[in-house]
Design an enzyme around this catalytic site. Structure first.
Site, PDB file in Angstrom:
ATOM      1  N   HIS A 160       0.720  -1.281  -0.040  1.00 40.66           N
ATOM      2  CA  HIS A 160      -0.123   0.035  -0.150  1.00 40.66           C
ATOM      3  C   HIS A 160       0.853   1.085   0.074  1.00 40.66           C
ATOM      4  O   HIS A 160       0.555   2.372   0.275  1.00 40.66           O
ATOM      5  CB  HIS A 160      -0.975   0.091   1.100  1.00 40.66           C
ATOM      6  CG  HIS A 160      -1.978  -1.007   1.434  1.00 40.66           C
ATOM      7  ND1 HIS A 160      -3.276  -0.849   0.841  1.00 40.66           N
ATOM      8  CD2 HIS A 160      -1.924  -2.247   1.782  1.00 40.66           C
ATOM      9  CE1 HIS A 160      -4.016  -2.027   0.924  1.00 40.66           C
ATOM     10  NE2 HIS A 160      -3.128  -2.856   1.572  1.00 40.66           N
ATOM     11  N   LYS A 214      -8.350  13.887   4.424  1.00 42.52           N
ATOM     12  CA  LYS A 214      -7.286  12.653   4.361  1.00 42.52           C
ATOM     13  C   LYS A 214      -6.441  12.854   5.741  1.00 42.52           C
ATOM     14  O   LYS A 214      -6.191  14.051   6.390  1.00 42.52           O
ATOM     15  CB  LYS A 214      -6.929  12.397   3.180  1.00 42.52           C
ATOM     16  CG  LYS A 214      -5.821  13.728   2.794  1.00 42.52           C
ATOM     17  CD  LYS A 214      -5.347  13.701   1.220  1.00 42.52           C
ATOM     18  CE  LYS A 214      -6.243  13.720   0.184  1.00 42.52           C
ATOM     19  NZ  LYS A 214      -6.473  12.298  -0.842  1.00 42.52           N
ATOM     20  N   ARG A 215      -5.669  11.636   5.872  1.00 43.47           N
ATOM     21  CA  ARG A 215      -4.649  11.888   6.828  1.00 43.47           C
ATOM     22  C   ARG A 215      -3.719  13.224   6.536  1.00 43.47           C
ATOM     23  O   ARG A 215      -3.474  13.263   5.310  1.00 43.47           O
ATOM     24  CB  ARG A 215      -3.727  10.622   6.994  1.00 43.47           C
ATOM     25  CG  ARG A 215      -4.608   9.624   8.127  1.00 43.47           C
ATOM     26  CD  ARG A 215      -4.640   9.959   9.569  1.00 43.47           C
ATOM     27  NE  ARG A 215      -3.587   9.932  10.096  1.00 43.47           N
ATOM     28  CZ  ARG A 215      -3.325   9.011  11.067  1.00 43.47           C
ATOM     29  NH1 ARG A 215      -4.131   8.361  11.369  1.00 43.47           N
ATOM     30  NH2 ARG A 215      -2.106   9.109  11.736  1.00 43.47           N
ATOM     31  N   LYS A 271       0.922  14.470   0.925  1.00 42.72           N
ATOM     32  CA  LYS A 271      -0.307  14.884   0.438  1.00 42.72           C
ATOM     33  C   LYS A 271      -0.571  16.273   0.197  1.00 42.72           C
ATOM     34  O   LYS A 271      -1.727  16.556  -0.204  1.00 42.72           O
ATOM     35  CB  LYS A 271      -1.607  14.154   1.615  1.00 42.72           C
ATOM     36  CG  LYS A 271      -1.305  12.680   1.862  1.00 42.72           C
ATOM     37  CD  LYS A 271      -2.459  12.121   2.513  1.00 42.72           C
ATOM     38  CE  LYS A 271      -2.295  10.642   2.943  1.00 42.72           C
ATOM     39  NZ  LYS A 271      -2.787   9.453   2.208  1.00 42.72           N
ATOM     40  N   THR A 290      -8.423   6.302  -1.740  1.00 44.10           N
ATOM     41  CA  THR A 290      -9.919   5.986  -2.010  1.00 44.10           C
ATOM     42  C   THR A 290     -10.890   7.007  -2.037  1.00 44.10           C
ATOM     43  O   THR A 290     -12.165   6.918  -2.466  1.00 44.10           O
ATOM     44  CB  THR A 290     -10.075   4.616  -1.135  1.00 44.10           C
ATOM     45  OG1 THR A 290      -9.554   5.115   0.381  1.00 44.10           O
ATOM     46  CG2 THR A 290      -9.697   3.175  -1.507  1.00 44.10           C
ATOM     47  N   LYS A 345     -14.635   8.116  -3.483  1.00 47.10           N
ATOM     48  CA  LYS A 345     -15.668   8.492  -2.876  1.00 47.10           C
ATOM     49  C   LYS A 345     -16.532   9.816  -3.304  1.00 47.10           C
ATOM     50  O   LYS A 345     -17.664  10.076  -3.459  1.00 47.10           O
ATOM     51  CB  LYS A 345     -15.637   8.307  -1.390  1.00 47.10           C
ATOM     52  CG  LYS A 345     -15.287   6.869  -0.912  1.00 47.10           C
ATOM     53  CD  LYS A 345     -14.742   7.161   0.524  1.00 47.10           C
ATOM     54  CE  LYS A 345     -13.872   5.624   0.813  1.00 47.10           C
ATOM     55  NZ  LYS A 345     -13.029   5.574   1.824  1.00 47.10           N
TER      56      LYS A 345
HETATM   57  C1  F58 Z   1      -3.147   3.945   2.096  1.00 44.64           C
HETATM   58  N1  F58 Z   1      -2.031   3.419   3.151  1.00 44.64           N
HETATM   59  C2  F58 Z   1      -2.227   4.378   1.023  1.00 44.64           C
HETATM   60  N2  F58 Z   1      -1.517   3.085   5.405  1.00 44.64           N
HETATM   61  O1  F58 Z   1      -1.798   5.682   1.355  1.00 44.64           O
HETATM   62  C3  F58 Z   1      -3.453   4.791   0.032  1.00 44.64           C
HETATM   63  O2  F58 Z   1      -2.905   5.504  -0.997  1.00 44.64           O
HETATM   64  C4  F58 Z   1      -4.170   3.814  -0.412  1.00 44.64           C
HETATM   65  O3  F58 Z   1      -5.506   3.993  -1.071  1.00 44.64           O
HETATM   66  C5  F58 Z   1      -4.859   2.973   1.149  1.00 44.64           C
HETATM   67  O4  F58 Z   1      -3.712   2.664   1.586  1.00 44.64           O
HETATM   68  C6  F58 Z   1      -5.373   1.630   0.580  1.00 44.64           C
HETATM   69  O5  F58 Z   1      -4.822   1.021  -0.457  1.00 44.64           O
HETATM   70  C7  F58 Z   1      -2.429   3.591   4.369  1.00 44.64           C
HETATM   71  O6  F58 Z   1      -3.414   3.967   4.640  1.00 44.64           O
HETATM   72  C8  F58 Z   1      -1.595   3.093   6.640  1.00 44.64           C
HETATM   73  O7  F58 Z   1      -2.541   3.815   7.294  1.00 44.64           O
HETATM   74  C9  F58 Z   1      -0.616   2.380   7.326  1.00 44.64           C
HETATM   75  C10 F58 Z   1      -1.040   2.197   9.032  1.00 44.64           C
HETATM   76  C11 F58 Z   1       0.054   1.335   9.696  1.00 44.64           C
HETATM   77  C12 F58 Z   1       1.687   2.029   9.648  1.00 44.64           C
HETATM   78  C13 F58 Z   1       1.872   2.014   8.157  1.00 44.64           C
HETATM   79  C14 F58 Z   1       0.755   2.750   7.185  1.00 44.64           C
END
Ligand code: F58
Length: 864
Positions: free
Chosen positions: A387, A578-579, A584, A686, A690
């Site tokens: 991811h 978003k985060r 970003k 994602t 949405k």
């Molecule tokens: C996200 N990763 C990607 N990681 O940033 C985003 O582009 C993608 O759409 C999404 O995954 C789904 O595929 C992400 O959310 C985390 O939150 C992890 C949490 C635990 C530590 C490492 C990152």
């Protein structure tokens, strides 16, 4: 093959014969599970009395919510039990989705939609004189995830159930989920998320299926009865994993799959030996230590901090889940050697990748299988989803820490690596550098284990989450693995569930669409294409605009309630949620806002399309720069919103505590979706999907799934700006000098200087200096390089927005062409190309067939 003495044998339970069960199956004719409004009312009052122990005079909103949740739960248990019975009877192949995060969102509304009883229940509750929306809102958010990765897992569970794929979601039941965000003087402050405080009506504890998990200690070797060399792990700590199950209903099917989350408990809560010797605290020490394991979700969403507790959590849930799967396998009488035929395990990122070593341990050490067969089964069991493209987010565990916690797994990983490097030597003779790059052990600096390498090696398939992301994995991040095993790599572009992110959250639009094209689009999102025929229809456009305006009005009153700010629903709602992360580029949005503000200050009568800028998102508590960006947004908002020169043309709103609940209010109300990451950094995104599904237009870079959104909706219906990934690489390679952009662009310079001057910080020039320095001297995410292109593109957005007809047409086309981004499409691809699994139809007994939930043509599809 012989089973050793410590083979966990399935518990032998006695069972009633099936015909007995059928006779005793609960009928839906009574109000305990009946679906009429009268039944629902009676059941609700009963649950209030018997489960909550309250009468209406004394009941709180939460009691009412609980009573309603139990009323709904009673109605889905029939589905859940029959699904389990069907899978058990048939020994069905099953997807096991391993994920450290599941960001489920509230369950009540979602379950009502799945069961097609939304309208009846609303009527029953309203009849009783209660506010139905308030009860829906009463459910605490189960925030067991950080962001996209956790939410993706939840969308995938929804689609798996809807597509009738036998599935177990496996994860951790964190006592505290993602922190609650608040602001103090514009700074983010974090509060503990006590989501379980008032109880969780959707879960059922299954203590009878608890398992033991070992940690620490050492290994010893011995010879078995056939003089074969064996290893035994002697741990120094044992923790119990106790499962809690939550049903996952398919949309208008009888399928109810299971999300099984593990809680850590001490084997004995209380040590009497310590207590009797007067050591009162020592008596509960083990309990406290053990229960810490599932206490809290790590709130970092970008970097892997080498924390022992995190590795403990990962091994804990993986070990519990694999043991549980063996219990199921053997309980169904399926031979051990067919584990990989029974289960397809998906590793959601590297967090569960220790499962590769754990399965080897179980097969080799416990079940005494020979190495080659065990390795072949392991590789045929797992598939791995990556991811991220950020190197710092690829997990590595220091060998020393790893060996202390999991000594046997370290030995197994060395052995796996040893055999793997032999394979590499054969394919690439004499290439020492390649060996070092591919090795599971990183020898540079502190020796560490590369979990992404373990995941790639132990899996039959590796996938990225958007087309561009998969290409970049192949060319860059995992290029050496791609050279070794090109056949393993696949793309699976992410998707989102239209049930939550449209039917539940945008009821009016759901209704309008259904009036035009019927309701099949809810299960076959491609059918939204039929809306293209209405894109130019004036009457339809008018209805479309009215709905968007209604959603904006609702959001405006929420904003006023939360922040006291009054925003104009007629203004453009420009949303970035978003985060928080530098890649970003929330601060690029801010540079644009300050640019517009400066234009007003320079020329107060300037004509401008009124905009409401809406931000939302959390920063990792330890990510200092992201927190500084949050502070700057709040500071700019303070100035802009109070300045009389602005005359309401610009409003800046930061909604605190962005979560699934809030997201559901935001997507339907957005005009413009901001997807502005540096090209080559966002794996997919994602939220972008949405927004588009809810009729927002996107301004974005060619990053992640934006590329595919633009392709689907058409270049004319997407606002593109910024450098491409290749241009970013080139610029970096040729010595990027952000100061050059700063000095040669007067508008940009004014923006930066205004921040630096203390204009937004009551004269304090120090507070934002680190951010300014980073941008002007380093700018690792190319904000200054993309600034002009972004601002120009925003002018184009304004121009288009002023043409209502053109904008509405684009909005309709976005929705009509977003079918590809359904998680049903994504899951179907996983089923066909990775898991090789077929649906299993669950038939409810005839007495239950008349319930609305089992009707595929169920009349009310959307909440109205
Ligand atoms: C996200 N990763 C990607 N990681 O940033 C985003 O582009 C993608 O759409 C999404 O995954 C789904 O595929 C992400 O959310 C985390 O939150 C992890 C949490 C635990 C530590 C490492 C990152």
């Amino acid at each position: 093959m012989k089973h050793s003495a410590f083979v966990p044998s399935p518990q032998v339970d006695q069972h009633l014969p099936n015909d007995q069960l059928a006779q005793h199956s609960i009928s839906t004719s009574n109000y305990r599970t009946g679906m009429t409004v009268a039944d629902l009312k009676q059941a609700f009052l009963d649950n209030l009395f018997y489960d909550q122990g309250k009468f209406p005079g004394l009941a709180t909103q939460h009691d009412y919510y609980m009573a309603l949740a139990f009323t709904v739960r009673d109605r889905l248990l029939q589905h859940w039990n029959h699904t389990a019975a069907t899978y058990t009877e048939r020994g069905s192949r099953t997807v096991a989705y391993f994920s450290a995060e599941f960001l489920m969102g509230p369950q009540l509304g979602k379950n009502l939609i799945s069961l097609s009883i939304f309208d009846q229940v609303k009527e029953a509750i309203t009849d009783l004189g209660l506010d139905f929306e308030m009860l829906l809102d009463e459910e605490p958010e189960p925030g067991l995830g950080n962001g996209g990765l956790g939410r993706l897992a939840a969308c995938y569970l929804d689609s798996l159930a809807t597509l009738e794929i036998p599935t177990l979601g496996y994860g951790i039941r964190y006592e505290f989920g993602i922190f609650q965000q608040d602001f103090q003087e514009g700074w983010q402050v974090e509060k503990t998320d006590k989501w379980l405080r008032l109880g969780n009506p959707w879960e059922i504890k299954r203590p009878e299926w608890e398992v033991e998990v070992k940690f620490g200690g050492h290994t010893v070797t011995y010879r078995d009865e056939n003089s074969r060399y064996r290893v035994r792990w002697i741990p120094d700590q044992i923790v119990m994993g106790v499962p809690y199950d939550t049903p996952i209903l398919g949309y208008q099917t009888s399928t109810a799959n299971t999300l099984r989350l593990w809680t850590a408990e001490a084997p004995e809560s209380f040590n009497f030996a310590s207590f009797n010797s007067g050591d009162y605290l020592g008596a509960v020490y083990a309990k406290v230590i053990s229960e810490n394991i599932s206490k809290v979700l790590y709130p970092n969403d970008d970097s892997s901090q080498g924390k022992q507790l995190r590795l403990t959590q990962q091994y804990f849930f993986v070990a519990c889940s694999l043991r549980d799967m063996f219990r199921i396998l053997l309980g169904q009488g399926i031979p051990l050697e067919r584990f990989h035929e029974k289960f397809a395990v998906q590793l959601n990122d590297t967090h569960p990748s220790i499962a590769v070593a754990e399965l080897m341990r179980l097969l080799v050490d416990i079940y005494h299988m020979d190495w080659d067969q065990a390795w072949s089964m392991t590789q045929r069991t797992f598939a791995y989803t990556n991811h991220t493209l950020l190197p710092e987010a690829l997990e590595q565990w220091p060998v020393e820490l790893f060996g202390r916690l999991l000594p046997r797994h370290l030995e197994l990983i060395y052995e796996i690596n040893h055999r793997f490097l032999d394979e590499v030597r054969i394919k690439f003779p004499g290439d020492e550098a390649r060996l070092a790059r591919l090795s599971l052990i990183n020898d540079r600096g502190e020796r560490s284990i590369r979990m992404a390498h373990l995941a790639c090696l132990g899996s039959h398939t590796v996938n990225g989450v958007a087309a561009l992301h998969t290409e970049l994995l192949k060319q860059d991040v995992l290029t050496d693995f791609y050279a070794m095993y090109p056949h393993k790599f696949q793309n699976k572009t992410n998707g989102v569930t239209p049930r939550r992110f449209m039917v539940l959250s945008n009821a009016k639009l759901t209704q309008l669409i259904t009036e035009k094209i019927g309701d099949q689009w809810i299960k076959s999102l491609d059918q939204l294409q039929q809306l293209e025929a209405y894109a130019d229809d004036a009457e339809f456009q008018e209805a479309w605009r009215e709905i968007k305006l209604g959603c904006k009005r609702d959001l405006a009153s929420f904003i006023q309630q939360q922040t006291g700010l009054i925003v104009d629903p007629q203004s453009m709602f420009d949303v970035l949620v978003k985060r928080f992360h530098e890649y970003k580029r929330q601060h690029l949005k801010l540079l644009h806002i300050i640019t517009l503000y400066n234009r007003i200050k320079a020329n107060p009568d300037i004509e401008m399309i009124p905009r409401t800028f809406i931000f939302g998102g959390k920063a990792a508590p330890g990510y200092w720069m992201a927190k500084l960006i949050i502070k700057l947004i709040n500071s700019v908002a303070d100035v802009v919103n109070r300045d009389p020169d602005v005359r309401g043309r610009l409003k800046v709103v930061f909604l605190k505590n962005f979560n699934v609940k809030l997201a559901q209010q935001l997507y339907p109300a957005a005009d413009l979706s901001e997807q502005i990451s540096t090209a080559g950094k966002e794996a997919s995104g994602t939220g972008n999907m949405k927004f588009s599904l809810n009729g927002a237009l996107t301004i974005g870079t060619l990053d992640g799934a934006n590329v595919e959104i633009r392709k689907q909706v058409g270049a004319d219906n997407f606002f593109l700006f910024g450098l491409t990934t290749e241009q970013v690489y080139d610029l970096r390679g040729n010595g990027y000098c952000p100061r050059h952009y700063y000095e040669s662009n007067p508008e940009l310079k004014l923006v930066i200087d205004r921040i630096a001057s203390g204009f937004f910080s009551r004269g304090d020039t120090a507070v934002f200096k680190p951010l300014i320095d980073s941008l002007v001297n380093d700018d690792p995410y190319f904000l200054l390089a993309d600034f002009q292109s972004y601002v120009d593109c925003q002018s184009q957005v304004d121009l288009t927005f002023s043409d209502r007809t053109a904008w509405t047409k684009m909005s309709i086309l976005n929705v009509a062409r977003s079918g590809f981004f359904s998680s049903d499409r994504a899951i179907q691809e996983y089923c066909d190309d990775i898991w090789r699994i077929e649906p299993v139809n669950v038939d409810l007994p005839s007495s239950d067939r008349d319930s609305p939930a089992s009707k595929l043509d169920g009349s009310p599809v959307a909440p109205s």
